[in-house]
Design an enzyme around this catalytic site. Structure first.
Site, mmCIF file in Angstrom:
data_model
loop_
_atom_site.group_PDB
_atom_site.id
_atom_site.type_symbol
_atom_site.label_atom_id
_atom_site.label_comp_id
_atom_site.label_asym_id
_atom_site.label_seq_id
_atom_site.Cartn_x
_atom_site.Cartn_y
_atom_site.Cartn_z
ATOM 1 N N ARG A 1 -3.570 -10.035 4.981
ATOM 2 C CA ARG A 1 -3.917 -10.137 3.556
ATOM 3 C C ARG A 1 -2.708 -9.645 2.761
ATOM 4 O O ARG A 1 -2.369 -8.463 2.839
ATOM 5 C CB ARG A 1 -5.158 -9.278 3.298
ATOM 6 N N LYS B 1 0.819 -1.221 0.000
ATOM 7 C CA LYS B 1 0.000 0.000 0.000
ATOM 8 C C LYS B 1 0.849 1.266 0.000
ATOM 9 O O LYS B 1 2.005 1.278 0.426
ATOM 10 C CB LYS B 1 -0.991 -0.021 1.180
#
Ligand code: PT1
Length: 271
Positions: free
Chosen positions: A238, A204
């Site tokens: 995740r 991210k």
């Protein structure tokens, strides 16, 4: 939890054959790397991404789910659409991963119709289209905690028992860099809600903002972030890079399981 994105490829003739085959091949790789769950998504929820129709999302994810349902691996479907949830549950999904925390009309009912499927309730401020425009909180940790508490209540009131729920603070979903790292630093606060915690930090922008690396070169910071999330109480991470993450977490497991003197060395090795 290994990530599988099912998105159309450049060879597409309007069908979904190549993207289906590619997703299945990727899934088999992640199983070999040691994934415990696979998360299949047919609609991107990254900042600024566009929505797809129910029909298009079904055509992307259901053929992949049907093939993986024959393997032993539990499959999660990353969707906010009740229609997709219903088809996914019928096709053998183990978990519904909803970045909108079952707030779409009909989503609570779609999950409550079944007695077994797990559901991940994630926090997001705004929508993927606009969420990064100007995120604001009075107290980020308290507000995320209150939201998740309310969604746990909404789910249990709809007949979804608490042992089927997982919560997620939603890193990168309507949050500034400071909000994201405050949440990571205080992730253990959310364990008070009494349901397992899932964290998605892999590749991210909050990680790239620290190192300056672009999205295809964020493996080291992703491994560090996954490890920190687990240290702070996450039960599921995740990730894109399953093998590297598992190896990092094996050292965490060793610290937890191999430290006590009464533990037999043979039960501790290769844990
Ligand atoms: C997540 C998650 C998800 N993230 C769950 N599901 C994505 N449960 C998709 C960026 O800032 O954290 N938890 N499904 C992917 N979303 C993003 C968001 C990807 C932000 C990238 C960014 O780079």
């Amino acid at each position: 939890m290994g990530i599988i994105n099912v998105t159309p490829d450049s060879f597409s003739d309007g069908g979904h054959f190549f993207s289906t085959q590619r997703a299945i091949a990727h899934a088999k790789n992640l199983i070999e790397e040691g994934a415990d769950i696979l998360d299949i998504g047919g609609e991107s929820t990254r900042p600024g991404s566009q929505q797809v129709s129910v029909d298009e999302e079904l055509k992307r994810v259901i053929p992949v789910l049907e093939v993986l349902a024959d393997t032993q691996i539990p499959v999660s479907i990353d969707t906010s659409k009740p229609e997709v949830m219903k088809h996914a549950i019928a096709a053998g999904a183990f978990m519904i991963n909803d970045v909108n925390a079952l707030r779409n009309p009909g989503a609570l009912e779609a999950v409550a119709q079944n007695n077994h499927v797990q559901v991940c309730l994630m926090h997001m401020q705004g929508t993927p289209q606009t969420m990064q425009a100007n995120p604001q909180y009075r107290d980020i940790v308290q507000e995320v905690q209150d939201f998740l508490q309310q969604r746990i209540q909404a789910a249990t009131a709809a007949g979804i028992s608490q042992d089927r729920l997982i919560i997620d603070p939603g890193f990168g979903f309507g949050k500034t860099l400071q909000h994201n790292f405050t949440l990571l630093n205080q992730l253990d606060q959310l364990t008070k809600l009494g349901v397992p915690l899932l964290a998605g930090l892999s590749r991210k922008s909050m990680l790239g903002a620290i190192t300056g690396n672009d999205v295809d070169h964020r493996i080291h910071e992703s491994i560090a972030a996954a490890l920190l999330a687990v240290v702070k109480g996450a039960k599921i991470v995740r990730v894109h890079d399953v093998k590297a993450t598992k190896e990092a977490l094996a050292i965490h497991n060793a610290m937890k399981n191999c430290a006590a003197p009464e533990i037999n060395a043979s039960t501790c090795n290769r844990n």
